[in-house]
Structures are given as structure tokens and as C-alpha cells.
Design an enzyme around this catalytic site. Structure first.
Site, short mmCIF file in Angstrom:
data_model
loop_
_atom_site.label_atom_id
_atom_site.label_comp_id
_atom_site.label_asym_id
_atom_site.label_seq_id
_atom_site.Cartn_x
_atom_site.Cartn_y
_atom_site.Cartn_z
N LYS A 11 3.38 5.34 3.66
CA LYS A 11 2.63 6.65 4.53
C LYS A 11 2.38 7.54 3.37
O LYS A 11 3.17 7.76 2.15
CB LYS A 11 3.53 6.95 5.59
CG LYS A 11 4.88 8.07 5.06
CD LYS A 11 4.80 9.14 4.69
CE LYS A 11 5.96 9.81 4.00
NZ LYS A 11 5.86 10.68 3.15
N ASP A 137 12.32 9.84 8.34
CA ASP A 137 11.23 9.35 8.38
C ASP A 137 10.95 7.87 9.10
O ASP A 137 9.91 7.20 9.49
CB ASP A 137 10.50 9.24 7.12
CG ASP A 137 9.85 10.56 6.32
OD1 ASP A 137 9.94 11.30 7.18
OD2 ASP A 137 9.70 10.45 5.26
#
Ligand code: ATP
Length: 293
Positions: A11, A137
Site C-alpha cells: 500500500k 494497518d
């Protein structure tokens, strides 16, 4: 089914704002996340013998209980209450300790793989409740795509997918401690916060140009000062045709957004030739889970 292979996607943060430090030591954040097609591969095999054995292609990664894949598998097996064991092959491609959530993504993909392998049928929300125990996350890494991430990172809202583009990543050969960056972030009155609302509007309008002009990461106020190589890479990427360039997460990876793939390839060759910027240089594109159909 005795074996499964899953992908764990990297990401980047298109936007990263820190709102406040909380009394528990965590920070409230407001981030726009985007997954990339750069990924690790994880192959999980069920075994009759107890214990989890991890093999990885990177000698410097832990292959014991310190590996996030191990932590995720342990948590899953405990939740299931099984004594079975696993062997897990982890093929890393995402740079480590780079601000690209490699470890969190491996943990998320392990949970997804095990959910399929054991046919447990846990929903995304249930997997996210497990995942947040492994890292802030991880819930996003279970969901992927373009998303707003709030709270400590666990409050997620899907956003209009980011427009197509090519993304160049350069990881300088320095290590930046996330703890150091957050501890040295000074949330003074005069600090300029990224305009996350403007970014959301640009996404809705599918306007890559305006999006790139509003993208910002407040953690750069710490790292750019302390690690000049980060701003050197950012500047060079723009010179080479990037619409914008930004540090991802708490760094040190810098990414550049290119509308033109040929320009991005030229920039890739430039950085591969000038290795003092960093030896890990990649091209990627945004990844949207629905695109797989
Ligand atoms: P984030 O963007 O979430 O801050 P990061 O990209 O900066 O993450 P990771 O690549 O996840 O950092 O690695 C951080 C640390 O976690 C490394 O020092 C590494 O030793 C450890 N680690 C444990 N398991 C893994 C894994 N599967 N992949 C990568 N790192 C791992």
C-alpha cells in the site's frame, strides 16, 4: 483442500494527516490508502504435525514467531481451536521496513488464506476484528483498494477508486524508525495539514491531476529535514515527469505518480542507473480488488 496460495499487496498513502496524540500514546490519523499490484506470495500447507514452520526468500527476515505471518497464523489457529500445524512459504517482493505495509499485508493475506483453507467462512468484518490485534494497518490490508482510514487506522471507509496511472517507487538505503518519526512530529498551530477533503473530491471527480496537486504527507515535515535523500528523490522524480512525488507512510520509500507510462519507464531506468538514490526501484500500478472479478 490442503494448500492455498494468496497474494499480499503493498500500500501507499496518497494522503497522510495526523490529527492528535491520544492519551494512550497512539495517534489519531486521517489517511487515504491505495493498494498496489506489487505483492508478496504466501503459500500455506496444512500438516498433521503441530507447529508453524515458515520459509522465506529473505535471509534477514525472522522466520519464527516474530514474523507477522506466524503471528497471524497462530491467532487464527487459536481462534479455531485446532492443534494442526502449517508450513508457510513467504515469497517477499515488497521492500521491508519501507512504509509500504509489507508485514501488515502478509498478516492480512495469511488470515484470508486460512479462512479459505479451513472453510471457516469468516466475514471481512470478523477477519478485521482479528486483524487489528496484529496491527493498525491490517484491517485496511484485508479490504484493499482506495480507502479512508481514520482512528488509529482501523476505521475504514471505501472511496472512489484512484484513476489509473503508473507509480514509481524508490526506497533509499536508510532505515527510518516509525517511532522516531511520530515522536518528532510537532503538531504546532502553524503546521500545514494535508487537505484530505480536497483529495476525496478529486477522487470522486476522477481527476488525477487535481488529486496529485493535493496529495501530502504530514510526516514529511520530520523526515525531509532529517534525511535529505528523501527530498532529493522527490525532486528528481518531478524533474523526470512525475505529476507529484511523496513519501509513503513513515518512509523512507518515495513514490511518484506518472500519467504517462513511457515517462515512468524512463524514470525507472534513470534511478536504476543512479543507485545512490536507493537500490530498490520498482514500477507498479494501483490495485483494486474488484478488478479481479
Ligand atoms: P508500515 O508501512 O505498516 O509501517 P513497513 O513497510 O514500514 O510497515 P514492514 O515491511 O511491515 O514495515 O516491516 C517492519 C518490521 O517488521 C521489519 O523490521 C521486519 O523485521 C518485521 N517483520 C515481521 N514480519 C514481517 C513480514 N512478513 N514482512 C516484512 N517485515 C516483517
Amino acid at each position: 483442500m490442503n494448500s492455498i496460495t494468496v497474494k499480499a499487496y503493498a500500500k501507499i498513502n496518497l494522503g497522510l494527516d495526523v490529527l492528535r496524540k491520544r492519551s494512550d500514546g497512539y495517534h489519531d490519523v486521517c489517511m487515504i490508502m491505495q493498494s498496489l499490484d506489487l505483492h508478496d506470495k504466501i503459500t500455506i500447507n496444512r500438516t498433521q504435525t503441530e507447529g508453524i514452520v515458515i520459509r522465506t526468500n529473505l535471509f534477514y527476515l525472522p522466520n519464527n514467531q516474530d514474523n507477522l505471518v506466524h503471528k497471524a497464523a497462530t491467532l487464527f489457529l487459536q481462534t479455531l481451536g485446532t492443534q494442526e500445524g502449517l508450513t508457510i512459504e513467504l515469497e517477499k517482493h515488497i521492500p521491508v521496513a519501507a512504509g509500504l505495509a509489507g508485514g501488515s499485508s502478509d498478516a492480512a493475506a495469511t488470515l484470508i488464506g486460512l479462512n479459505q483453507l479451513y472453510q471457516t467462512g469468516l466475514s471481512l468484518t470478523e477477519l478485521q476484528k482479528l486483524g487489528v490485534k496484529l496491527g493498525a494497518d491490517v484491517p485496511y490490508c484485508l479490504m484493499l483498494g482506495t480507502a479512508l482510514s481514520e482512528g488509529i487506522g482501523e476505521v475504514l471507509t471505501p472511496l472512489t477508486p484512484m484513476p489509473s496511472c503508473t507509480i514509481l517507487m524508490v526506497k533509499p538505503d536508510i532505515s527510518v524508525s516509525t517511532k522516531y518519526v511520530y515522536e518528532n512530529l510537532k503538531l504546532t498551530e502553524s503546521i500545514v495539514h494535508p487537505d484530505i477533503e480536497a483529495m476525496k473530491t478529486a477522487l470522486v471527480n476522477k481527476d488525477l491531476y487535481t488529486l496529485t496537486k493535493t496529495m501530502d504527507n504530514i510526516l514529511q515535515t520530520v523526515t525531509v529535514k532529517d534525511y535529505p535523500i528523501i527530498s532529493d528523490i522527490k525532486e528528481k522524480m518531478k524533474e523526470l515527469g512525475a505529476l507529484t512525488s511523496l513519501m509513503s507512510g513513515s518512509g523512507p520509500t518515495v513514490f511518484g505518480i506518472f500519467q504517462n507510462r513511457e515517462l515512468a519507464k524512463k524514470a525507472l531506468f534513470y534511478f536504476r542507473k543512479h543507485q545512490h538514490y536507493g537500490k530498490q526501484v520498482f514500477l507498479s500500478t494501483p490495485y483494486w480488488p474488484k478488478a479481479e472479478g
